[in-house]
Scaffold this motif. Sequence first.
Motif, PDB file in Angstrom:
ATOM      1  N   ASN A  59       4.742  -1.965  -7.329  1.00 52.41           N
ATOM      2  CA  ASN A  59       3.510  -2.769  -7.338  1.00 52.41           C
ATOM      3  C   ASN A  59       3.162  -3.237  -8.748  1.00 52.41           C
ATOM      4  O   ASN A  59       2.724  -4.362  -8.951  1.00 52.41           O
ATOM      5  CB  ASN A  59       2.350  -1.955  -6.754  1.00 52.41           C
ATOM      6  CG  ASN A  59       2.349  -2.004  -5.236  1.00 52.41           C
ATOM      7  OD1 ASN A  59       2.410  -3.074  -4.635  1.00 52.41           O
ATOM      8  ND2 ASN A  59       2.308  -0.839  -4.600  1.00 52.41           N
ATOM      9  N   SER A 105       0.307  -6.386   0.116  1.00 55.33           N
ATOM     10  CA  SER A 105      -1.093  -5.932   0.018  1.00 55.33           C
ATOM     11  C   SER A 105      -2.023  -6.942   0.689  1.00 55.33           C
ATOM     12  O   SER A 105      -3.032  -7.372   0.114  1.00 55.33           O
ATOM     13  CB  SER A 105      -1.489  -5.696  -1.449  1.00 55.33           C
ATOM     14  OG  SER A 105      -0.845  -4.534  -1.939  1.00 55.33           O
ATOM     15  N   TYR A 148      -2.801  -6.987  -6.301  1.00 52.90           N
ATOM     16  CA  TYR A 148      -2.392  -5.642  -5.873  1.00 52.90           C
ATOM     17  C   TYR A 148      -0.868  -5.511  -5.885  1.00 52.90           C
ATOM     18  O   TYR A 148      -0.331  -4.552  -6.452  1.00 52.90           O
ATOM     19  CB  TYR A 148      -2.948  -5.311  -4.489  1.00 52.90           C
ATOM     20  CG  TYR A 148      -4.438  -5.082  -4.530  1.00 52.90           C
ATOM     21  CD1 TYR A 148      -4.958  -3.876  -4.996  1.00 52.90           C
ATOM     22  CD2 TYR A 148      -5.320  -6.082  -4.158  1.00 52.90           C
ATOM     23  CE1 TYR A 148      -6.320  -3.671  -5.075  1.00 52.90           C
ATOM     24  CE2 TYR A 148      -6.691  -5.889  -4.223  1.00 52.90           C
ATOM     25  CZ  TYR A 148      -7.188  -4.672  -4.682  1.00 52.90           C
ATOM     26  OH  TYR A 148      -8.531  -4.476  -4.772  1.00 52.90           O
ATOM     27  N   GLY A 186      -0.969   0.208  -3.462  1.00 51.99           N
ATOM     28  CA  GLY A 186      -1.407  -1.174  -3.272  1.00 51.99           C
ATOM     29  C   GLY A 186      -2.524  -1.123  -2.247  1.00 51.99           C
ATOM     30  O   GLY A 186      -3.138  -0.074  -2.036  1.00 51.99           O
ATOM     31  N   ARG A 205       0.817  -1.210   0.000  1.00 52.24           N
ATOM     32  CA  ARG A 205       0.000   0.000   0.000  1.00 52.24           C
ATOM     33  C   ARG A 205       0.850   1.260   0.000  1.00 52.24           C
ATOM     34  O   ARG A 205       0.586   2.225  -0.699  1.00 52.24           O
ATOM     35  CB  ARG A 205      -0.934   0.028   1.210  1.00 52.24           C
ATOM     36  CG  ARG A 205      -1.882   1.219   1.132  1.00 52.24           C
ATOM     37  CD  ARG A 205      -2.721   1.379   2.367  1.00 52.24           C
ATOM     38  NE  ARG A 205      -1.916   1.727   3.534  1.00 52.24           N
ATOM     39  CZ  ARG A 205      -2.410   2.276   4.628  1.00 52.24           C
ATOM     40  NH1 ARG A 205      -3.691   2.525   4.721  1.00 52.24           N
ATOM     41  NH2 ARG A 205      -1.636   2.554   5.654  1.00 52.24           N
TER      42      ARG A 205
END
Length: 597
Positions: free
Chosen positions: A271, A293, A299, A571, A264
């Motif tokens: 990613n 993720s 993701y 993500g 993320r």
Amino acid sequence: MPRMKGAELITDYLIANDIPYVFGICGHGNVGMLDPLYEARDHIKLVSPRHEQVAAHMADAYFRVRHQPVATLTSCGPGSANIVMPLACALTDSSAVFAITANVPTSQFNRSPFQEINRHFQADFVNVLRPVVKHSYQPTRVDMLPLALRQAMTTMLSGRPGPVNIDVPFNVFQEEDDVEMPPPAPPFNTQRSGASPDDIARALDMILNAQRPVLFIGHGVTLSEASRELTEFAKKLGIPVISSPNGMGCIDMTDPLSLGFIGRNGAFPANEAGRRSDVVIAIGGRFDDRSASSWMPGYSWNFPHTKLIHVDVDPAELGRNYPPDLGILADARTFLRQLLAELERRGVKSGGTKEWLADIAKWRAEWETFVRPNFDIHASPMRPERVVADCQAVLPADGIICCDVGVSHNWYMQFWNARKPQTMLNSWGFSGMGFGASGALGAKLAAPDRPVVAVTGDGCFTMVPHVLCTAVEYDIPVVWVIWNNFGWVSIRDIQLGMFGGREYGTMFHQGANKKPFNPDFAAWARATGVEALTVTKSEDFRGALEHAIKANKPFLLDVHVDAEVRPPSTGAWELPPTPYKEPVFGQRFIPDAAPVK
Ligand SMILES: Cc1ncc(C[n+]2csc(CCOP(=O)(O)OP(=O)(O)O)c2C)c(N)n1
Ligand SMILES: [Mg+2]
């Protein structure tokens, strides 16, 4: 056999293992250890911070920077109870700490003397630390010390390093016996495991057949000191590298092959490359939720559609989250050297990843276009990007950044370019608040000739403000950058997102009208004898940081940072049962043929 006190033997054994410091706090339980430490002060130095948590974070950070362990010394009961959290940080990030704890006299076991824990079992401190150390030892006689010391030191440094506990009853420090000094433990990284020739051949076949290979590296690569081998291998075959936080700097992150962090709070190209790759070579990393993720396909990664080669020294990490197509139990550096030798043997000079690297360059350009303009904005309070960029501009390549926990860390995860290994310290596995502000003291002792900057939230710093005293007492010239956003903002943002925008208990307020509150950090620092500046606008930060580093003395910068600018997610991160948010930049990608839901 020489006749010695237990505490003398412990001291001599620390010295025999080249342990330069004991970070610890006195108590009646361990005074017996202080006297031999005084005798040996020319060989091993006692540093006494104002809280045991700080002592253990310092030892952890010292090891991360130097790959040489330090001991901690805490007294019986509460003093040792204060090291549970930092030992958990060390364990979950595979860092070594030789934690000597004191206990009550053996003759008083089970009589509930002062500071004994015994409801379940006598002098039961080893069970307090049980889940946060690799192993505990409780020698109850001086003649048990040689074996316990040798085993503890060896266990701490072998395989995947981690903290150990040696719990010493009061009388064992004092009593004498005829004891032989045990041989020192093999120094860190002197015993390495390797892969079988068959596995090396299979791994290289998979890598050379891949169209879109990616290397994913974790702390294991840093710990095995494999930076040179990693870089050579990545460059030879043109394979991009995604770094988990404690792997950062193993490849110079300004190199075009470095994609940064994934998940993320990762970078978009990382990613994008992770979820589209066909073979991932993961070395010394463990695919935790934040770098995967939360294991939701598409993701960050796409296993099992993507083939996985997973290399680690710890069998527990192979296949913990993703079953590998090829799992290899080996030291990272040995594995990479074996791969390089196999490349040489086969006469392979380069890889065929040109198109893949062109795709990556395109994603990088998109990401740069999205984020870069914000780096140039001057504002008051400062925008987060600017803090990261100015630190990057001021710190030399070998300067050390010691990150604390919270929103600031997310920004550094996303945008910090570590240039060398062991220069970016993160409490990643356990995320203990205070690690950054405290660890910086240990990092500076480990690297006295290099600048050390702690980036610490106002919340984190307020947990360990007494680090200022220690810096002054021992003249440790650390610079603290307080990322001051007047609250526990990382948690506030989760709260706002989950509960309809209501804030409660996550910001610092004073009085009924909820005026933002924080102490005047600069005045607080000056009160302890530490120089300090308050920075409220971005134009002033870079110069202030240059000045603080140049001053070469303990220095605090209270930097006011905008709490309303959030790091862009690329993500996902899921906390079941709460629905996760789609990335702000970039999209989930599920390959057609993937056998995933
Ligand atoms: C010892 C400890 N207590 C609580 C937490 C939970 N926690 C994680 S981040 C955070 C807030 C950090 O606040 P601050 O240092 O001000 O950083 P910010 O998020 O505001 O940048 C808290 C309370 C933790 N990780 N460690
Ligand atoms: Mg804060």
